[in-house]
Design an enzyme around this catalytic site. Sequence first.
Site: not given
Length: 310
Positions: A98, A154, A255
């Site tokens: 995200d 991921h 980050s």
Amino acid sequence: MTMRDLISGLTQQENLNFLLTNRIPRATLTRFMGWFSKVEQPLIRDLSIACWRLFSDLDLSEAHKTSFKSLHDCFTRELRPGLRPLDFDPAIVVSPCDAIIGAFGKVVDTEVFQIKGAPYSLRDLLGDPALVDAHRNGRFITLRLTSSMYHRFHAPHDCRIERVTFVHGDVWNVNPIALKRVERLFCRNERAVLQTRLPTGEALTLVPVAAILVASIRLHFIDVTLNAQTRGPTIFPCDASVRKGEELGWFEHGSTIILLAPEDFEFCDNVVESARIKVGQPLMRKIAGASACVVDPSEGMEIAAEPAKL
């Protein structure tokens, strides 16, 4: 209020933001936050999460758990199953996290941008001349995770992870204000370079970049947490085959991930600077007519495209 007054006010706000988040003992504060976030005392935990929600857009409605042991446990929360649909089309590279989309585009020889007008070299970012050559004239995209976002990342495609290089460095803030003021910021900060290969044999590289309060990156496939206390080898050879959407690890706050892809990929229509993107949404597409032989990186067998969800 005149336009000049408005610009002056915004500049002053940016200067204050930069001062408060960078002109401080960054490393010391980051080490303290690493310790403090793991405190499991209920009052400290509850007050910390309440303050975090007060000053951000933190939304825990997607979290798998409804209660947390500590602030760190909340930072690294898992999502409820089925919330991030994945596109298993073998021509598509999906977002690994995200994020808010930052600078993206074509690598000009070996040069990329942290923001418009602020270039940096892949050699400074990656450190490996062979890997730099593999991404010469390829594609790059910058994905910034804010503090309130889901912090796990991921696999963007079926791939084989061949090596991880951990680069010690600083912990500058990675928000747009800092990117405008600190040259080559991503090349200064601590980061991990994850070298992978697509089933076609092409290089696909992820660079998770640490930042203030978050100089800690957990990688499951080598069972290690990388941070300023990491000792021993900074190069971790590995041979891990992962499927698209498989969890690779997490940041411990928020980050940036820089993704480098082959030249024969193009960006999908939903990729717009400053737009939000979620894990599993299309990011890049193999250009029509380019070689699209897709095989299982662990078994050498063809992979069938099928929808899936995290």
